[in-house]
Design a protein around this motif. Structure first.
Motif, PDB file in Angstrom:
ATOM      1  N   VAL A   1       5.964   8.847  -3.998  1.00  0.00           N
ATOM      2  CA  VAL A   1       5.025   7.878  -4.554  1.00  0.00           C
ATOM      3  C   VAL A   1       4.816   8.146  -6.042  1.00  0.00           C
ATOM      4  CG1 VAL A   1       2.614   7.090  -4.501  1.00  0.00           C
ATOM      5  CG2 VAL A   1       3.905   7.316  -2.367  1.00  0.00           C
ATOM      6  N   GLU A   2       4.716   9.408  -6.415  1.00  0.00           N
ATOM      7  CA  GLU A   2       4.553   9.746  -7.835  1.00  0.00           C
ATOM      8  C   GLU A   2       5.748   9.241  -8.657  1.00  0.00           C
ATOM      9  OE1 GLU A   2       4.323  13.745 -10.645  1.00  0.00           O
ATOM     10  OE2 GLU A   2       3.833  13.924  -8.531  1.00  0.00           O
ATOM     11  N   GLN A   3       6.961   9.413  -8.119  1.00  0.00           N
ATOM     12  CA  GLN A   3       8.156   8.954  -8.827  1.00  0.00           C
ATOM     13  C   GLN A   3       8.194   7.426  -8.918  1.00  0.00           C
ATOM     14  OE1 GLN A   3      11.280  11.439  -9.278  1.00  0.00           O
ATOM     15  NE2 GLN A   3      12.917  10.065  -8.614  1.00  0.00           N
ATOM     16  N   ILE A   4       7.837   6.750  -7.833  1.00  0.00           N
ATOM     17  CA  ILE A   4       7.792   5.277  -7.839  1.00  0.00           C
ATOM     18  C   ILE A   4       6.805   4.801  -8.912  1.00  0.00           C
ATOM     19  CG2 ILE A   4       7.048   3.235  -6.509  1.00  0.00           C
ATOM     20  CD1 ILE A   4       9.729   4.173  -5.555  1.00  0.00           C
ATOM     21  N   ARG A   5       5.606   5.403  -8.929  1.00  0.00           N
ATOM     22  CA  ARG A   5       4.606   5.021  -9.933  1.00  0.00           C
ATOM     23  C   ARG A   5       5.154   5.186 -11.349  1.00  0.00           C
ATOM     24  NH1 ARG A   5       0.730   8.702  -8.058  1.00  0.00           N
ATOM     25  NH2 ARG A   5      -0.338   7.899  -6.244  1.00  0.00           N
ATOM     26  N   LYS A   6       5.805   6.299 -11.615  1.00  0.00           N
ATOM     27  CA  LYS A   6       6.349   6.554 -12.951  1.00  0.00           C
ATOM     28  C   LYS A   6       7.389   5.496 -13.320  1.00  0.00           C
ATOM     29  CE  LYS A   6       8.434   9.897 -16.051  1.00  0.00           C
ATOM     30  NZ  LYS A   6       8.192   8.957 -17.098  1.00  0.00           N
ATOM     31  N   LEU A   7       8.297   5.195 -12.407  1.00  0.00           N
ATOM     32  CA  LEU A   7       9.331   4.194 -12.674  1.00  0.00           C
ATOM     33  C   LEU A   7       8.718   2.806 -12.893  1.00  0.00           C
ATOM     34  CD1 LEU A   7      11.988   5.463 -10.118  1.00  0.00           C
ATOM     35  CD2 LEU A   7      12.238   5.434 -12.615  1.00  0.00           C
ATOM     36  N   VAL A   8       7.719   2.465 -12.090  1.00  0.00           N
ATOM     37  CA  VAL A   8       7.044   1.169 -12.260  1.00  0.00           C
ATOM     38  C   VAL A   8       6.416   1.100 -13.644  1.00  0.00           C
ATOM     39  CG1 VAL A   8       5.078  -0.237 -11.499  1.00  0.00           C
ATOM     40  CG2 VAL A   8       6.640   0.725  -9.804  1.00  0.00           C
ATOM     41  N   ARG A   9       5.711   2.156 -14.007  1.00  0.00           N
ATOM     42  CA  ARG A   9       5.003   2.161 -15.305  1.00  0.00           C
ATOM     43  C   ARG A   9       5.964   2.187 -16.488  1.00  0.00           C
ATOM     44  NH1 ARG A   9       0.127   5.484 -12.619  1.00  0.00           N
ATOM     45  NH2 ARG A   9      -1.306   3.696 -12.540  1.00  0.00           N
ATOM     46  N   ASP A  10       7.174   2.660 -16.269  1.00  0.00           N
ATOM     47  CA  ASP A  10       8.211   2.629 -17.317  1.00  0.00           C
ATOM     48  C   ASP A  10       8.917   1.274 -17.385  1.00  0.00           C
ATOM     49  OD1 ASP A  10       7.642   5.247 -17.993  1.00  0.00           O
ATOM     50  OD2 ASP A  10       9.368   6.098 -16.939  1.00  0.00           O
ATOM     51  N   GLY A  11       8.589   0.349 -16.451  1.00  0.00           N
ATOM     52  CA  GLY A  11       9.234  -0.960 -16.407  1.00  0.00           C
ATOM     53  C   GLY A  11      10.629  -0.937 -15.802  1.00  0.00           C
TER      54      GLY A  11
ATOM     55  N   ALA B   1       0.868  -1.178   0.000  1.00  0.00           N
ATOM     56  CA  ALA B   1       0.000   0.000   0.000  1.00  0.00           C
ATOM     57  C   ALA B   1       0.904   1.227   0.000  1.00  0.00           C
ATOM     58  CB  ALA B   1      -0.895   0.006   1.238  1.00  0.00           C
ATOM     59  N   LEU B   2       0.923   1.957  -1.105  1.00  0.00           N
ATOM     60  CA  LEU B   2       1.710   3.189  -1.185  1.00  0.00           C
ATOM     61  C   LEU B   2       1.010   4.280  -0.388  1.00  0.00           C
ATOM     62  CD1 LEU B   2       2.696   3.079  -4.960  1.00  0.00           C
ATOM     63  CD2 LEU B   2       4.135   2.497  -2.992  1.00  0.00           C
ATOM     64  N   ARG B   3       1.783   5.250   0.105  1.00  0.00           N
ATOM     65  CA  ARG B   3       1.244   6.288   0.982  1.00  0.00           C
ATOM     66  C   ARG B   3       1.477   7.696   0.425  1.00  0.00           C
ATOM     67  NH1 ARG B   3       0.166   4.902   6.377  1.00  0.00           N
ATOM     68  NH2 ARG B   3      -0.712   7.006   6.324  1.00  0.00           N
ATOM     69  N   PRO B   4       0.700   8.089  -0.599  1.00  0.00           N
ATOM     70  CA  PRO B   4       0.844   9.447  -1.111  1.00  0.00           C
ATOM     71  C   PRO B   4       0.458  10.504  -0.078  1.00  0.00           C
ATOM     72  CG  PRO B   4      -1.059   8.376  -2.106  1.00  0.00           C
ATOM     73  CD  PRO B   4      -0.318   7.329  -1.328  1.00  0.00           C
TER      74      PRO B   4
ATOM     75  N   THR C   1      12.277   8.652   4.343  1.00  0.00           N
ATOM     76  CA  THR C   1      10.905   8.826   3.868  1.00  0.00           C
ATOM     77  C   THR C   1      10.196   7.479   3.785  1.00  0.00           C
ATOM     78  OG1 THR C   1      11.500  10.809   2.620  1.00  0.00           O
ATOM     79  CG2 THR C   1       9.504   9.646   1.929  1.00  0.00           C
ATOM     80  N   VAL C   2       9.056   7.374   4.450  1.00  0.00           N
ATOM     81  CA  VAL C   2       8.195   6.193   4.363  1.00  0.00           C
ATOM     82  C   VAL C   2       7.288   6.368   3.156  1.00  0.00           C
ATOM     83  CG1 VAL C   2       6.305   4.918   5.460  1.00  0.00           C
ATOM     84  CG2 VAL C   2       8.222   5.735   6.843  1.00  0.00           C
ATOM     85  N   ILE C   3       7.275   5.341   2.278  1.00  0.00           N
ATOM     86  CA  ILE C   3       6.414   5.423   1.092  1.00  0.00           C
ATOM     87  C   ILE C   3       5.296   4.389   1.093  1.00  0.00           C
ATOM     88  CG2 ILE C   3       8.160   6.468  -0.376  1.00  0.00           C
ATOM     89  CD1 ILE C   3       8.428   3.556  -1.656  1.00  0.00           C
ATOM     90  N   GLY C   4       5.307   3.449   2.037  1.00  0.00           N
ATOM     91  CA  GLY C   4       4.251   2.451   2.039  1.00  0.00           C
ATOM     92  C   GLY C   4       4.460   1.370   3.065  1.00  0.00           C
TER      93      GLY C   4
END
Length: 194
Positions: free
Chosen positions: A54-64, A44-47, A153-156
């Motif tokens: 979290v926004e950066q993690i999402r972008k990196l995940v979506r870029d593979g 569970a990510l914690r925006p 920083t806690v992200i999730g």
């Protein structure tokens, strides 16, 4: 009368079950799924705590970017670290001497420290000595570590699959957790993208 008592008991038990559920339940957009060698780990990510991270993690995940990236530093009883997309890709450019020193092409992030405690299952961002140097690397806690509270920083938090995290190959204590022939993130995805 017995039926009414059973119904009342069911309501109480149901209420207790709801109270025992986690205080934070992530939406699919804020749910990270890591496929490891033994199965899936759901985070569970914690925006609400760290929106930029979290926004950066999402972008990196979506870029593979996290696919096939090594768990390069794993310390038994402490944490498992991964996410070096520059030097940690086990299928494209893995560099065992440099892994852990890289990041991504995205900018480093300003610290988003919170009062969230580093306990078992918490996911935090790795960084250099500069508090504003987190980029792509993150770690999953095996056990509490109060020394990290307020300094990383806690992200999730892991929602399910912590047993899979426990099975990640551990590193050498003499080498600060450095792992020879490390395990990897097979695939990372955001649950909303299914």
């Amino acid at each position: 009368m017995m039926l009414k008592k059973l119904a009342a008991l069911a309501i109480v038990v149901g209420g207790l079950a709801a109270a025992a559920s986690p205080a934070f339940a992530a939406e699919p957009e804020d749910t990270l799924v890591l496929t490891l060698k033994d199965g899936d780990v759901t985070i569970a990510l914690r925006p609400d705590l760290a929106p930029k991270h979290v926004e950066q993690i999402r972008k990196l995940v979506r870029d593979g970017a996290y696919d096939n990236v090594a768990f390069h530093r794993v310390i038994d009883g402490f944490m498992a670290q991964t996410g070096d997309v520059q030097y940690g890709d086990m299928e494209d450019g893995f560099n065992p001497r440099a892994v852990g020193t890289g990041g991504s092409d995205l900018p480093d992030l300003p610290a988003e420290f919170s009062n969230e405690k580093f306990e078992r299952g918490i996911v935090g961002m790795a960084r250099a000595q500069d508090p504003n140097s987190a980029n792509s690397q993150f770690f999953i806690m095996f056990a509490p570590a109060s020394s990290l509270n307020g300094s990383y920083t806690v992200i999730g938090k892991v929602e399910s699959g912590m047993d899979k995290v426990d099975n990640i190959k551990k590193g050498s204590a003499a080498q600060n957790g450095s792992v020879a022939d490390p395990d990897r993130i097979v695939k990372a995805r955001i649950a909303a993208d299914n």
